[in-house]
Write a protein that holds these residues in place. Sequence first.
Motif, PDB file in Angstrom:
ATOM      1  N   UNK A   1       0.841  -1.172   0.000  1.00  0.00           N
ATOM      2  CA  UNK A   1       0.000   0.000   0.000  1.00  0.00           C
ATOM      3  C   UNK A   1       0.894   1.246   0.000  1.00  0.00           C
ATOM      4  N   UNK A   2       0.479   2.213  -0.734  1.00  0.00           N
ATOM      5  CA  UNK A   2       1.211   3.460  -0.884  1.00  0.00           C
ATOM      6  C   UNK A   2       1.021   4.324   0.370  1.00  0.00           C
ATOM      7  N   UNK A   3       2.035   5.056   0.774  1.00  0.00           N
ATOM      8  CA  UNK A   3       1.991   5.911   1.960  1.00  0.00           C
ATOM      9  C   UNK A   3       0.904   6.963   1.827  1.00  0.00           C
ATOM     10  N   UNK A   4       0.696   7.489   0.658  1.00  0.00           N
ATOM     11  CA  UNK A   4      -0.330   8.497   0.433  1.00  0.00           C
ATOM     12  C   UNK A   4      -1.727   7.919   0.654  1.00  0.00           C
ATOM     13  N   UNK A   5      -1.926   6.663   0.284  1.00  0.00           N
ATOM     14  CA  UNK A   5      -3.219   6.000   0.485  1.00  0.00           C
ATOM     15  C   UNK A   5      -3.473   5.829   1.981  1.00  0.00           C
ATOM     16  N   UNK A   6      -2.440   5.405   2.707  1.00  0.00           N
ATOM     17  CA  UNK A   6      -2.555   5.214   4.165  1.00  0.00           C
ATOM     18  C   UNK A   6      -2.870   6.549   4.844  1.00  0.00           C
ATOM     19  N   UNK A   7      -2.165   7.591   4.476  1.00  0.00           N
ATOM     20  CA  UNK A   7      -2.411   8.912   5.055  1.00  0.00           C
ATOM     21  C   UNK A   7      -3.813   9.413   4.701  1.00  0.00           C
ATOM     22  N   UNK A   8      -4.280   9.109   3.519  1.00  0.00           N
ATOM     23  CA  UNK A   8      -5.626   9.503   3.101  1.00  0.00           C
ATOM     24  C   UNK A   8      -6.674   8.807   3.959  1.00  0.00           C
ATOM     25  N   UNK A   9      -6.480   7.499   4.209  1.00  0.00           N
ATOM     26  CA  UNK A   9      -7.408   6.760   5.065  1.00  0.00           C
ATOM     27  C   UNK A   9      -7.379   7.306   6.494  1.00  0.00           C
ATOM     28  N   UNK A  10      -6.191   7.624   6.995  1.00  0.00           N
ATOM     29  CA  UNK A  10      -6.048   8.178   8.345  1.00  0.00           C
ATOM     30  C   UNK A  10      -6.776   9.515   8.446  1.00  0.00           C
ATOM     31  N   UNK A  11      -6.647  10.340   7.395  1.00  0.00           N
ATOM     32  CA  UNK A  11      -7.350  11.623   7.377  1.00  0.00           C
ATOM     33  C   UNK A  11      -8.863  11.419   7.388  1.00  0.00           C
ATOM     34  N   UNK A  12      -9.348  10.439   6.647  1.00  0.00           N
ATOM     35  CA  UNK A  12     -10.789  10.168   6.589  1.00  0.00           C
ATOM     36  C   UNK A  12     -11.300   9.695   7.952  1.00  0.00           C
ATOM     37  N   UNK A  13     -10.523   8.826   8.591  1.00  0.00           N
ATOM     38  CA  UNK A  13     -10.910   8.339   9.929  1.00  0.00           C
ATOM     39  C   UNK A  13     -10.939   9.507  10.909  1.00  0.00           C
ATOM     40  N   UNK A  14      -9.919  10.336  10.873  1.00  0.00           N
ATOM     41  CA  UNK A  14      -9.835  11.476  11.798  1.00  0.00           C
ATOM     42  C   UNK A  14     -10.955  12.482  11.530  1.00  0.00           C
ATOM     43  N   UNK A  15     -11.281  12.735  10.274  1.00  0.00           N
ATOM     44  CA  UNK A  15     -12.356  13.668   9.930  1.00  0.00           C
ATOM     45  C   UNK A  15     -13.697  13.123  10.412  1.00  0.00           C
ATOM     46  N   UNK A  16     -13.906  11.822  10.256  1.00  0.00           N
ATOM     47  CA  UNK A  16     -15.146  11.202  10.724  1.00  0.00           C
ATOM     48  C   UNK A  16     -15.242  11.287  12.245  1.00  0.00           C
ATOM     49  N   UNK A  17     -14.130  11.017  12.897  1.00  0.00           N
ATOM     50  CA  UNK A  17     -14.094  11.096  14.363  1.00  0.00           C
ATOM     51  C   UNK A  17     -14.368  12.518  14.843  1.00  0.00           C
ATOM     52  N   UNK A  18     -13.772  13.497  14.188  1.00  0.00           N
ATOM     53  CA  UNK A  18     -13.953  14.894  14.569  1.00  0.00           C
ATOM     54  C   UNK A  18     -15.396  15.332  14.335  1.00  0.00           C
ATOM     55  N   UNK A  19     -16.004  14.888  13.246  1.00  0.00           N
ATOM     56  CA  UNK A  19     -17.396  15.239  12.953  1.00  0.00           C
ATOM     57  C   UNK A  19     -18.325  14.645  14.011  1.00  0.00           C
ATOM     58  N   UNK A  20     -18.049  13.418  14.445  1.00  0.00           N
ATOM     59  CA  UNK A  20     -18.864  12.788  15.486  1.00  0.00           C
ATOM     60  C   UNK A  20     -18.708  13.528  16.818  1.00  0.00           C
ATOM     61  N   UNK A  21     -17.496  13.937  17.144  1.00  0.00           N
ATOM     62  CA  UNK A  21     -17.256  14.687  18.386  1.00  0.00           C
ATOM     63  C   UNK A  21     -18.000  16.021  18.349  1.00  0.00           C
ATOM     64  N   UNK A  22     -17.944  16.704  17.203  1.00  0.00           N
ATOM     65  CA  UNK A  22     -18.604  17.997  17.076  1.00  0.00           C
ATOM     66  C   UNK A  22     -20.122  17.840  17.174  1.00  0.00           C
ATOM     67  N   UNK A  23     -20.662  16.796  16.562  1.00  0.00           N
ATOM     68  CA  UNK A  23     -22.106  16.556  16.627  1.00  0.00           C
ATOM     69  C   UNK A  23     -22.540  16.242  18.058  1.00  0.00           C
ATOM     70  N   UNK A  24     -21.691  15.544  18.812  1.00  0.00           N
ATOM     71  CA  UNK A  24     -22.033  15.173  20.183  1.00  0.00           C
ATOM     72  C   UNK A  24     -21.991  16.370  21.132  1.00  0.00           C
ATOM     73  N   UNK A  25     -21.192  17.362  20.834  1.00  0.00           N
ATOM     74  CA  UNK A  25     -21.067  18.506  21.732  1.00  0.00           C
ATOM     75  C   UNK A  25     -22.155  19.555  21.484  1.00  0.00           C
ATOM     76  N   UNK A  26     -22.796  19.534  20.345  1.00  0.00           N
ATOM     77  CA  UNK A  26     -23.802  20.543  20.005  1.00  0.00           C
ATOM     78  C   UNK A  26     -24.931  20.622  21.036  1.00  0.00           C
ATOM     79  N   UNK A  27     -25.572  19.510  21.442  1.00  0.00           N
ATOM     80  CA  UNK A  27     -26.634  19.632  22.452  1.00  0.00           C
ATOM     81  C   UNK A  27     -26.115  20.177  23.785  1.00  0.00           C
ATOM     82  N   UNK A  28     -24.919  19.771  24.177  1.00  0.00           N
ATOM     83  CA  UNK A  28     -24.343  20.279  25.423  1.00  0.00           C
ATOM     84  C   UNK A  28     -24.105  21.777  25.328  1.00  0.00           C
ATOM     85  N   UNK A  29     -23.598  22.251  24.209  1.00  0.00           N
ATOM     86  CA  UNK A  29     -23.340  23.682  24.032  1.00  0.00           C
ATOM     87  C   UNK A  29     -24.640  24.481  24.112  1.00  0.00           C
TER      88      UNK A  29
END
Length: 110
Positions: A1-29
Motif C-alpha cells: 500500500x502506498x503511503x499516500x493512500x494510508x495517510x488519506x485513510x487516516x485523514x478520513x478516519x480522523x475527519x469522521x471522528x472529529x465530525x462525530x465529536x462535534x455533533x455530540x457537543x452541540x446539544x451540550x453547548x
Amino acid sequence: MDAQVILGKADAIEASRQAARKAAIAPLATILAERQQLQAALAQTEVPYGKAYAAAEAAGWESSELSELGAEEPTRRPRSPRKRARSGTSGPAQSDAQLPSQAPATAPTH
C-alpha cells in the motif's frame, strides 16, 4: 500500500471522528448557553428577593413560616442603613488617649 493512500485513510478516519465529536457537543453547548442565561437571570433577582424577604419579616412573617411557603432565606440580605456618628465625637483619635482608669500603675516606693 502506498503511503499516500494510508495517510488519506487516516485523514478520513480522523475527519469522521472529529465530525462525530462535534455533533455530540452541540446539544451540550445549547444547554450550557441556556443554563448560563438562566443563572444570570437568577442572579439579577438576588437583591430584590432579599428586600422582599426582609419586608415580609418586617411585616411579622417568621422565617419558619416563609420556609413553609417555599421561600428560602436569601443569600444576600439588604444592607441596613448605618447610623451616623454624632458631630461631637471623634472616633479612633480618642482611643489613643489614656483614661485615668487605664493609666499604668506605678510601683510603690518604700
